[in-house]
Enzyme design. Structure first.
Site, PDB file in Angstrom:
ATOM      1  N   SER A 112       0.761  -3.060  17.077  1.00 19.06           N
ATOM      2  CA  SER A 112      -0.268  -3.978  16.598  1.00 19.06           C
ATOM      3  C   SER A 112      -1.539  -4.000  17.458  1.00 19.06           C
ATOM      4  O   SER A 112      -2.183  -2.972  17.649  1.00 19.06           O
ATOM      5  CB  SER A 112       0.344  -5.374  16.477  1.00 19.06           C
ATOM      6  OG  SER A 112      -0.463  -6.202  15.676  1.00 19.06           O
ATOM      7  N   ASP A 163       5.645  -4.361   5.791  1.00 19.46           N
ATOM      8  CA  ASP A 163       4.312  -4.482   6.399  1.00 19.46           C
ATOM      9  C   ASP A 163       3.322  -3.682   5.551  1.00 19.46           C
ATOM     10  O   ASP A 163       2.925  -2.575   5.901  1.00 19.46           O
ATOM     11  CB  ASP A 163       4.357  -3.962   7.836  1.00 19.46           C
ATOM     12  CG  ASP A 163       3.025  -4.152   8.578  1.00 19.46           C
ATOM     13  OD1 ASP A 163       2.125  -4.801   8.022  1.00 19.46           O
ATOM     14  OD2 ASP A 163       2.919  -3.638   9.710  1.00 19.46           O
ATOM     15  N   HIS A 190       5.905  -6.793   9.977  1.00  8.32           N
ATOM     16  CA  HIS A 190       4.957  -6.206  10.925  1.00  8.32           C
ATOM     17  C   HIS A 190       5.576  -6.030  12.316  1.00  8.32           C
ATOM     18  O   HIS A 190       5.548  -4.925  12.854  1.00  8.32           O
ATOM     19  CB  HIS A 190       3.686  -7.068  10.960  1.00  8.32           C
ATOM     20  CG  HIS A 190       2.624  -6.523  11.845  1.00  8.32           C
ATOM     21  ND1 HIS A 190       2.147  -5.229  11.743  1.00  8.32           N
ATOM     22  CD2 HIS A 190       1.929  -7.095  12.867  1.00  8.32           C
ATOM     23  CE1 HIS A 190       1.211  -5.034  12.673  1.00  8.32           C
ATOM     24  NE2 HIS A 190       1.068  -6.154  13.358  1.00  8.32           N
TER      25      HIS A 190
END
Length: 211
Positions: A112, A163, A190
């Protein structure tokens, strides 16, 4: 955990103005086979890698693993970030951390938010990166297809099939990397490693055995 040694520390990177906190795991005896640097997302910190057992898993697999708290996050809140969120940070930032902690060559695990740090590092310093494990990182859209194609570092692209946004966008761009394989984690979102640590750890350790 008897075969694993866990420690904590801090590293001073000039650009940050304050030390960065890190957790470290390594085999209790013998030399580590390789070094692994673990980064994290915006709502997370090195503590997540401790809590789900990734630090322990890596040490048991014979690795020295260092999980840092990125600037302005976790226990590195007083450290100044070298770039705004979503903008690529200077490539030398992670290189300096790896040099100071003697992690070169290093395997980089990057979920991320941490893509803003790991991708510039990958593009400019692939000679010191042993492998790259991106988990739906941000900033993949900041680099060209040609830049991705020029990277020869062994890469394991990991994302959760739930995701739909960052997972799919990052996969599309990262698939241009010359030497990659993909693990899709079923039913995971995610932060797929948090949703299914067992599958994550198996994919991770299986990949490290190929290096």
């Amino acid at each position: 955990m008897s075969g694993v040694r866990m420690t904590e520390g801090s590293v001073q990177v000039e650009i940050c103005k304050a030390p960065l906190f890190y957790r470290q795991s390594e085999p209790a005896s013998g030399d580590a086979k390789m070094s692994v640097l673990l980064l994290h997302g915006i709502r997370f910190s090195s503590e997540n890698w401790l809590n789900i057992g990734t630090l322990e898993t890596l040490a048991e697999a014979g690795c020295r693993a260092v999980a840092i708290d990125l600037p302005e996050l976790g226990r590195s809140k007083s450290a100044k970030a070298p770039a705004a969120v979503g903008e690529p940070a200077p490539a030398g930032f992670l290189k300096e951390i790896c040099e100071q902690l003697s992690l070169i060559p290093t395997v980089v695990i990057s979920p991320s938010l941490s893509g803003m740090y790991s991708l510039p590092f990958l593009m400019e310093h692939q000679a010191v990166i042993r492998a790259y494990i991106p988990i739906a990182p941000i900033c993949t859209d900041k680099f060209t297809t040609e830049q991705f194609q020029s990277v020869k570092v062994p890469t394991l692209i990991v994302y959760g099939d739930q995701d739909a946004q960052l997972g799919e966008q990052s996969l599309r761009n990262l698939s241009n990397l010359a030497n990659h394989r993909v693990v899709v984690m079923k039913g995971a979102g995610h932060p797929c490693y948090l949703d299914d640590p067992d599958t994550w750890h198996k994919a991770l350790t299986d990949f490290l055995k190929t290096l």
